[in-house]
Design a protein around this motif. Structure first.
Motif: not given
Length: 172
Positions: A54-60
């Motif tokens: 899954t993708n998730s909100r931008a934090i990387m």
């Protein structure tokens, strides 16, 4: 709700795989679905090879960048054998964001190299950025973690026609 739709999606993938040998299901317009390994393990327990992404909100924060672009974008594989099974579940960042939150709630300093603020003191706590697997620099292999996170992004956000990490809000 991500947890519910994740279970429904894996159940459908298992049914498809049992009928035709492979089952692929994508989901869009969902949100956080919990532990990726849970879904891969469902397939494993059904005698199949399970994969859950899954993708998730931008934090990387990508290699040599200064702001988040991708999510932690976890990847999980579950494989059952004759006498045992194998389960792998990992974020494509050095650490999951949940682990950073645990350290913060306990008032503990997290290990260096987890967040961009470890490298850049101007990167404030309300604008966190996690390192890809391998850290923030190409010399330490960060491009590999970022590349893996990007593949998860392509297979989840793009393939499903859903949101990409930079379009996902903190609330879902």
């Amino acid at each position: 709700m991500g947890h519910l739709v994740g279970k429904v999606a894996m159940d459908l993938a298992i049914q498809k795989a049992q009928l035709s040998g492979i089952g692929i299901v994508t989901v869009r317009n969902s949100n956080h679905y919990g532990i990726a390994g849970y879904y891969a393990e469902l397939a494993s327990k059904a005698g199949l090879i399970g994969m859950s992404l899954t993708n998730s909100r931008a934090i990387m924060v990508p290699t040599n960048a200064s702001q988040p672009y991708l999510g932690t974008n976890p990847v999980a594989f579950g494989i059952s054998g004759v006498d045992d099974s194998f389960l792998f579940d990992a974020a494509t960042t050095t650490v999951s964001y949940g682990k950073v939150q645990v350290y913060e709630k306990r008032g503990l300093d997290h290990p260096e190299t987890w967040t961009l603020s470890d490298y850049d003191s101007s990167f404030t706590s309300n604008k966190k950025g996690l390192a890809p697997l391998g850290g923030f620099k190409e010399a330490s292999g960060s491009h590999k973690g970022f590349g893996l996170g990007l593949v998860v992004e392509l297979l989840t956000g793009i393939l499903s026609g859903g949101a990409t990490s930079d379009q996902i809000s903190e609330n879902g």
